[in-house]
Design a protein around this motif. Structure first.
Motif, PDB file in Angstrom:
ATOM      1  N   ALA A  94       0.828  -1.210   0.000  1.00 29.80           N
ATOM      2  CA  ALA A  94       0.000   0.000   0.000  1.00 29.80           C
ATOM      3  C   ALA A  94       0.861   1.258   0.000  1.00 29.80           C
ATOM      4  O   ALA A  94       0.575   2.220  -0.730  1.00 29.80           O
ATOM      5  CB  ALA A  94      -0.924  -0.006   1.216  1.00 29.80           C
ATOM      6  N   ALA A  95       1.916   1.262   0.795  1.00 30.54           N
ATOM      7  CA  ALA A  95       2.792   2.434   0.827  1.00 30.54           C
ATOM      8  C   ALA A  95       3.492   2.620  -0.516  1.00 30.54           C
ATOM      9  O   ALA A  95       3.615   3.754  -1.012  1.00 30.54           O
ATOM     10  CB  ALA A  95       3.813   2.281   1.946  1.00 30.54           C
ATOM     11  N   GLY A  96       3.943   1.538  -1.119  1.00 25.00           N
ATOM     12  CA  GLY A  96       4.583   1.639  -2.431  1.00 25.00           C
ATOM     13  C   GLY A  96       3.631   2.146  -3.495  1.00 25.00           C
ATOM     14  O   GLY A  96       4.002   2.977  -4.329  1.00 25.00           O
ATOM     15  N   SER A  97       2.392   1.668  -3.468  1.00 24.71           N
ATOM     16  CA  SER A  97       1.401   2.138  -4.440  1.00 24.71           C
ATOM     17  C   SER A  97       1.098   3.615  -4.249  1.00 24.71           C
ATOM     18  O   SER A  97       0.965   4.366  -5.222  1.00 24.71           O
ATOM     19  CB  SER A  97       0.108   1.335  -4.306  1.00 24.71           C
ATOM     20  OG  SER A  97       0.353  -0.017  -4.559  1.00 24.71           O
ATOM     21  N   ALA A  98       0.998   4.051  -2.989  1.00 26.65           N
ATOM     22  CA  ALA A  98       0.752   5.470  -2.715  1.00 26.65           C
ATOM     23  C   ALA A  98       1.922   6.330  -3.174  1.00 26.65           C
ATOM     24  O   ALA A  98       1.727   7.412  -3.743  1.00 26.65           O
ATOM     25  CB  ALA A  98       0.489   5.669  -1.227  1.00 26.65           C
ATOM     26  N   LEU A  99       3.132   5.853  -2.943  1.00 26.18           N
ATOM     27  CA  LEU A  99       4.301   6.620  -3.380  1.00 26.18           C
ATOM     28  C   LEU A  99       4.398   6.692  -4.901  1.00 26.18           C
ATOM     29  O   LEU A  99       4.798   7.721  -5.458  1.00 26.18           O
ATOM     30  CB  LEU A  99       5.577   6.009  -2.801  1.00 26.18           C
ATOM     31  CG  LEU A  99       5.811   6.253  -1.310  1.00 26.18           C
ATOM     32  CD1 LEU A  99       7.013   5.453  -0.830  1.00 26.18           C
ATOM     33  CD2 LEU A  99       5.997   7.723  -1.036  1.00 26.18           C
ATOM     34  N   ILE A 100       4.021   5.629  -5.574  1.00 24.70           N
ATOM     35  CA  ILE A 100       4.015   5.666  -7.042  1.00 24.70           C
ATOM     36  C   ILE A 100       2.974   6.662  -7.532  1.00 24.70           C
ATOM     37  O   ILE A 100       3.223   7.451  -8.455  1.00 24.70           O
ATOM     38  CB  ILE A 100       3.767   4.269  -7.620  1.00 24.70           C
ATOM     39  CG1 ILE A 100       4.972   3.372  -7.358  1.00 24.70           C
ATOM     40  CG2 ILE A 100       3.470   4.329  -9.112  1.00 24.70           C
ATOM     41  CD1 ILE A 100       4.738   1.922  -7.692  1.00 24.70           C
ATOM     42  N   GLY A 101       1.795   6.652  -6.919  1.00 26.97           N
ATOM     43  CA  GLY A 101       0.759   7.618  -7.297  1.00 26.97           C
ATOM     44  C   GLY A 101       1.197   9.052  -7.058  1.00 26.97           C
ATOM     45  O   GLY A 101       0.969   9.936  -7.889  1.00 26.97           O
ATOM     46  N   LEU A 102       1.845   9.301  -5.930  1.00 23.89           N
ATOM     47  CA  LEU A 102       2.369  10.643  -5.667  1.00 23.89           C
ATOM     48  C   LEU A 102       3.526  10.976  -6.593  1.00 23.89           C
ATOM     49  O   LEU A 102       3.716  12.136  -6.976  1.00 23.89           O
ATOM     50  CB  LEU A 102       2.821  10.755  -4.209  1.00 23.89           C
ATOM     51  CG  LEU A 102       1.716  10.847  -3.172  1.00 23.89           C
ATOM     52  CD1 LEU A 102       2.303  10.762  -1.770  1.00 23.89           C
ATOM     53  CD2 LEU A 102       0.934  12.120  -3.343  1.00 23.89           C
ATOM     54  N   GLY A 103       4.304   9.971  -6.940  1.00 25.80           N
ATOM     55  CA  GLY A 103       5.436  10.194  -7.821  1.00 25.80           C
ATOM     56  C   GLY A 103       5.028  10.598  -9.221  1.00 25.80           C
ATOM     57  O   GLY A 103       5.753  11.333  -9.897  1.00 25.80           O
ATOM     58  N   VAL A 104       3.871  10.143  -9.662  1.00 24.03           N
ATOM     59  CA  VAL A 104       3.378  10.563 -10.976  1.00 24.03           C
ATOM     60  C   VAL A 104       3.125  12.069 -10.972  1.00 24.03           C
ATOM     61  O   VAL A 104       3.374  12.763 -11.948  1.00 24.03           O
ATOM     62  CB  VAL A 104       2.099   9.769 -11.339  1.00 24.03           C
ATOM     63  CG1 VAL A 104       1.407  10.353 -12.553  1.00 24.03           C
ATOM     64  CG2 VAL A 104       2.428   8.316 -11.565  1.00 24.03           C
ATOM     65  N   VAL A 105       2.676  12.586  -9.842  1.00 23.36           N
ATOM     66  CA  VAL A 105       2.376  14.008  -9.738  1.00 23.36           C
ATOM     67  C   VAL A 105       3.628  14.817  -9.401  1.00 23.36           C
ATOM     68  O   VAL A 105       3.895  15.854 -10.004  1.00 23.36           O
ATOM     69  CB  VAL A 105       1.279  14.238  -8.671  1.00 23.36           C
ATOM     70  CG1 VAL A 105       1.033  15.717  -8.463  1.00 23.36           C
ATOM     71  CG2 VAL A 105       0.013  13.523  -9.055  1.00 23.36           C
ATOM     72  N   GLN A 106       4.402  14.357  -8.429  1.00 23.87           N
ATOM     73  CA  GLN A 106       5.512  15.141  -7.907  1.00 23.87           C
ATOM     74  C   GLN A 106       6.807  15.008  -8.697  1.00 23.87           C
ATOM     75  O   GLN A 106       7.551  15.954  -8.791  1.00 23.87           O
ATOM     76  CB  GLN A 106       5.764  14.768  -6.441  1.00 23.87           C
ATOM     77  CG  GLN A 106       4.611  15.064  -5.533  1.00 23.87           C
ATOM     78  CD  GLN A 106       4.311  16.553  -5.448  1.00 23.87           C
ATOM     79  OE1 GLN A 106       5.200  17.380  -5.531  1.00 23.87           O
ATOM     80  NE2 GLN A 106       3.035  16.866  -5.298  1.00 23.87           N
ATOM     81  N   GLY A 107       7.105  13.834  -9.156  1.00 26.42           N
ATOM     82  CA  GLY A 107       8.337  13.681  -9.913  1.00 26.42           C
ATOM     83  C   GLY A 107       8.802  12.244  -9.969  1.00 26.42           C
ATOM     84  O   GLY A 107       8.363  11.377  -9.206  1.00 26.42           O
ATOM     85  N   LEU A 108       9.735  11.997 -10.866  1.00 27.30           N
ATOM     86  CA  LEU A 108      10.232  10.650 -11.106  1.00 27.30           C
ATOM     87  C   LEU A 108      10.949  10.078  -9.888  1.00 27.30           C
ATOM     88  O   LEU A 108      10.867   8.877  -9.619  1.00 27.30           O
ATOM     89  CB  LEU A 108      11.171  10.667 -12.315  1.00 27.30           C
ATOM     90  CG  LEU A 108      11.799   9.333 -12.697  1.00 27.30           C
ATOM     91  CD1 LEU A 108      10.730   8.345 -13.104  1.00 27.30           C
ATOM     92  CD2 LEU A 108      12.808   9.516 -13.807  1.00 27.30           C
ATOM     93  N   TRP A 109      11.623  10.880  -9.132  1.00 25.94           N
ATOM     94  CA  TRP A 109      12.380  10.387  -7.990  1.00 25.94           C
ATOM     95  C   TRP A 109      11.461   9.704  -6.977  1.00 25.94           C
ATOM     96  O   TRP A 109      11.797   8.660  -6.435  1.00 25.94           O
ATOM     97  CB  TRP A 109      13.177  11.529  -7.335  1.00 25.94           C
ATOM     98  CG  TRP A 109      12.303  12.617  -6.787  1.00 25.94           C
ATOM     99  CD1 TRP A 109      11.810  13.696  -7.466  1.00 25.94           C
ATOM    100  CD2 TRP A 109      11.797  12.710  -5.460  1.00 25.94           C
ATOM    101  NE1 TRP A 109      11.029  14.456  -6.661  1.00 25.94           N
ATOM    102  CE2 TRP A 109      11.003  13.881  -5.399  1.00 25.94           C
ATOM    103  CE3 TRP A 109      11.915  11.947  -4.315  1.00 25.94           C
ATOM    104  CZ2 TRP A 109      10.351  14.287  -4.249  1.00 25.94           C
ATOM    105  CZ3 TRP A 109      11.266  12.365  -3.176  1.00 25.94           C
ATOM    106  CH2 TRP A 109      10.498  13.514  -3.143  1.00 25.94           C
ATOM    107  N   LEU A 110      10.302  10.292  -6.713  1.00 27.28           N
ATOM    108  CA  LEU A 110       9.368   9.693  -5.761  1.00 27.28           C
ATOM    109  C   LEU A 110       8.736   8.427  -6.340  1.00 27.28           C
ATOM    110  O   LEU A 110       8.472   7.462  -5.614  1.00 27.28           O
ATOM    111  CB  LEU A 110       8.294  10.707  -5.376  1.00 27.28           C
ATOM    112  CG  LEU A 110       7.409  10.362  -4.196  1.00 27.28           C
ATOM    113  CD1 LEU A 110       8.242  10.107  -2.944  1.00 27.28           C
ATOM    114  CD2 LEU A 110       6.421  11.471  -3.936  1.00 27.28           C
TER     115      LEU A 110
END
Length: 129
Positions: free
Chosen positions: A89-105
C-alpha cells in the motif's frame, strides 16, 4: 467457477458492444478508450476464470445438490501477521504521488512496492502444507 466465468463473459460482451456503439456514435476518444479498457480487463478476468474451470472442473459451489461437507480439500494457510500489505500500500501510494511530484518519488515507490509484492508471493513457502 463456471458461474463467475459466465458473469465476467457477459460483462465483457456488454463493454464490447457499448464500446463499439459509443465509439461509432460519439467519435469521442476518451470515453471510447475507457470503455475499451473496461472490455479488455473484464475479458482477461473471464479468460482466467474459464481456464481455471477447464483445469479444475466443477467445484462444490457449482453443484445444486452439494453439501457443506463436500467443500473439504485444500486448506489455505494465512499468517497471523504480515507487514507486506502495508509495504504494498505504501509503495502504491508513493508511485501515485510520484506521478504528480516527480520521477524520484515514483522510483522510491517502486523500490518499496517490489518487496511488498515479493513478500505476498513467497511468504508461505516455509509453511509445511
Amino acid at each position: 467457477m463456471k458461474g463467475e466465468a459466465w458473469l465476467f463473459t457477459g460483462t465483457a460482451l456488454f463493454f464490447g458492444a457499448t464500446t463499439l456503439l459509443y465509439g461509432w456514435l460519439s467519435r469521442e476518444p476518451a470515453g471510447t478508450a475507457a470503455l475499451c479498457v473496461s472490455f479488455v480487463m473484464s475479458s482477461l478476468v473471464a479468460a482466467f476464470l474459464w481456464r481455471q474451470y477447464g483445469r479444475g472442473g466443477e467445484r462444490p459451489e457449482d453443484r445444486d445438490e452439494a453439501e457443506v461437507r463436500d467443500a473439504g480439500g485444500q486448506r489455505l494457510y494465512f499468517p497471523a501477521r504480515s507487514y507486506f500489505p502495508v509495504l504494498a500500500a505504501a509503495g502504491s501510494a508513493l508511485i501515485g504521488l510520484g506521478v504528480v511530484q516527480g520521477l524520484w518519488l515514483c522510483l522510491i515507490g517502486f523500490g518499496v512496492l517490489l518487496p511488498g509484492i515479493l513478500g505476498f508471493a513467497f511468504q508461505n513457502l516455509g509453511h509445511p502444507e
